[in-house]
Design a protein around this motif. Structure first.
Motif, PDB file in Angstrom:
ATOM      1  N   UNK A   1       0.845  -1.189   0.000  1.00 15.47           N
ATOM      2  CA  UNK A   1       0.000   0.000   0.000  1.00 15.47           C
ATOM      3  C   UNK A   1       0.883   1.242   0.000  1.00 15.47           C
ATOM      4  N   UNK A   2       0.276   2.399  -0.154  1.00 10.45           N
ATOM      5  CA  UNK A   2       1.042   3.640  -0.122  1.00 10.45           C
ATOM      6  C   UNK A   2       1.266   4.071   1.324  1.00 10.45           C
TER       7      UNK A   2
ATOM      8  N   UNK B   1      -3.848   3.667  10.238  1.00 13.51           N
ATOM      9  CA  UNK B   1      -3.485   3.844  11.654  1.00 13.51           C
ATOM     10  C   UNK B   1      -4.471   4.775  12.352  1.00 13.51           C
ATOM     11  N   UNK B   2      -4.766   5.912  11.725  1.00  7.53           N
ATOM     12  CA  UNK B   2      -5.689   6.870  12.338  1.00  7.53           C
ATOM     13  C   UNK B   2      -7.045   6.227  12.595  1.00  7.53           C
ATOM     14  N   UNK B   3      -7.535   5.497  11.594  1.00  4.44           N
ATOM     15  CA  UNK B   3      -8.837   4.837  11.734  1.00  4.44           C
ATOM     16  C   UNK B   3      -8.792   3.818  12.875  1.00  4.44           C
ATOM     17  N   UNK B   4      -7.665   3.124  13.010  1.00  2.00           N
ATOM     18  CA  UNK B   4      -7.531   2.140  14.089  1.00  2.00           C
ATOM     19  C   UNK B   4      -7.592   2.793  15.463  1.00  2.00           C
ATOM     20  N   UNK B   5      -7.265   4.085  15.511  1.00  2.00           N
ATOM     21  CA  UNK B   5      -7.281   4.828  16.768  1.00  2.00           C
ATOM     22  C   UNK B   5      -8.618   5.524  17.038  1.00  2.00           C
ATOM     23  N   UNK B   6      -9.590   5.236  16.205  1.00  2.00           N
ATOM     24  CA  UNK B   6     -10.896   5.860  16.378  1.00  2.00           C
ATOM     25  C   UNK B   6     -10.963   7.267  15.829  1.00  2.00           C
ATOM     26  N   UNK B   7      -9.994   7.640  15.031  1.00  2.00           N
ATOM     27  CA  UNK B   7      -9.949   8.966  14.418  1.00  2.00           C
ATOM     28  C   UNK B   7     -10.584   8.896  13.039  1.00  2.00           C
TER      29      UNK B   7
ATOM     30  N   UNK C   1      -9.568   2.846   0.486  1.00  2.00           N
ATOM     31  CA  UNK C   1      -9.091   1.480   0.712  1.00  2.00           C
ATOM     32  C   UNK C   1      -8.351   1.338   2.034  1.00  2.00           C
ATOM     33  N   UNK C   2      -7.916   2.457   2.598  1.00  2.00           N
ATOM     34  CA  UNK C   2      -7.197   2.409   3.876  1.00  2.00           C
ATOM     35  C   UNK C   2      -8.054   1.788   4.968  1.00  2.00           C
ATOM     36  N   UNK C   3      -9.359   1.899   4.815  1.00  2.00           N
ATOM     37  CA  UNK C   3     -10.284   1.353   5.802  1.00  2.00           C
ATOM     38  C   UNK C   3     -10.218  -0.170   5.873  1.00  2.00           C
ATOM     39  N   UNK C   4      -9.682  -0.785   4.820  1.00  2.00           N
ATOM     40  CA  UNK C   4      -9.630  -2.241   4.768  1.00  2.00           C
ATOM     41  C   UNK C   4      -8.315  -2.813   5.313  1.00  2.00           C
ATOM     42  N   UNK C   5      -7.365  -1.942   5.604  1.00  2.00           N
ATOM     43  CA  UNK C   5      -6.062  -2.392   6.104  1.00  2.00           C
ATOM     44  C   UNK C   5      -6.153  -2.639   7.609  1.00  2.00           C
ATOM     45  N   UNK C   6      -5.821  -3.833   8.018  1.00  2.00           N
ATOM     46  CA  UNK C   6      -5.856  -4.170   9.439  1.00  2.00           C
ATOM     47  C   UNK C   6      -4.419  -4.327   9.933  1.00  2.00           C
TER      48      UNK C   6
END
Length: 275
Positions: A223-224, A232-238, A255-260
């Motif tokens: 990924x980029x 990362x931000x999404x994983x932190x609830x941001x 697509x970043x939303x699909x990266x775990x």
């Protein structure tokens, strides 16, 4: 008083429309076509073309109920004196109501999913007067949630929360090192079920995007670097805002939303923020 809605309706990433000028309609259409369903704007002609956002929403043909739209009331100081969208000599309470009427006309909608105060006012009595007007809009079904932007002083946010009838559901801040990435403020928001939205997330953090940690993870996940940081931000609830003008980047950002990311990888990135 309970909220009519909650932040579960907020998409994990939102398209930001600041500084798009005459390209606003085209770019919002591109974002919606790419898959964005959250749009951020403001009734601030100096930096936003809110009416062109409304045009794009209509042209897209997407049902309004399938979109999350948030706009802002901007105090007089945040405007070009020649393009203030309300009577600057009116009371603060009336300024908010007048601005919101313009927003509804611009967005061709009788409600917004969130109405956000663009920045705190001082003294606090002015902030509270504006918030009371926003509460009236909420109570008459004009807005499903209320929020505040550019609020970096936790004591101001706490006082607003304590004195508000309708509690803030959103804080939207610049995500940068100078504010220590709002670490304490974000924790307080989490404890009080307030959504935290970040803007300037990429622009302000080239040192993180170009770090060995992010580069290695980008290679690992194919990924980029921006995608890894958004993940990362999404994983932190941001909830990050993306203001890209590139169709390719719009799709990549979503697509970043699909990266775990793994727990250890999240901690590695967190350590970059602490440094």
């Amino acid at each position: 008083m309970q909220e009519k809605s909650n932040t579960t309706l907020m998409p994990s990433i939102i398209y930001g429309t600041a500084w798009k000028k005459e390209q606003t309609t085209r770019l919002v259409l591109d974002a919606l076509e790419a898959g964005f369903r959250g749009i951020d704007t403001a009734c601030q002609p100096k930096h936003y073309s809110e009416a062109l956002v409304g045009d794009a929403i209509v042209l897209s043909g997407i049902d309004r109920r399938d979109l999350y739209i948030q706009t802002k009331f901007t105090p007089v100081e945040g405007h070009d004196p020649n393009t203030i969208p309300y009577d600057k000599d009116a009371s603060l309470f009336e300024q908010v109501l007048q601005s919101f009427e313009v927003s509804k006309q611009n967005l061709k909608s009788d409600y917004v999913d969130a109405l956000i105060l663009h920045s705190p006012l001082f003294p606090f009595s002015n902030l509270l007067e504006v918030w009371r007007a926003m509460e009236k809009i909420y109570e008459t079904d004009g807005a499903k949630m209320l929020g505040i932007s550019n609020c970096y002083d936790l004591s101001v946010l706490k006082r607003l929360y304590d004195e508000a009838r309708i509690k803030p559901s959103i804080v939207q801040n610049r995500f940068y090192e100078q504010s220590d990435y709002d670490t304490e403020l974000r924790q307080w928001c989490k404890e009080h079920h307030i959504a935290y939205e970040s803007f300037w997330s990429l622009t302000a953090n080239p040192h993180i995007l170009n770090s060995d940690t992010i580069i290695k993870l980008a290679i690992k996940y194919r990924k980029t670097q921006p995608q890894i940081f958004f993940a990362y931000l999404i994983s932190q609830g941001i909830t990050p805002l993306s203001g890209t003008t590139s169709k390719e980047h719009m799709s990549e950002d979503l697509e970043a939303n699909k990266i775990v990311l793994e727990r250890e990888e999240i901690e590695q990135i967190s350590s970059l923020l602490r440094h």
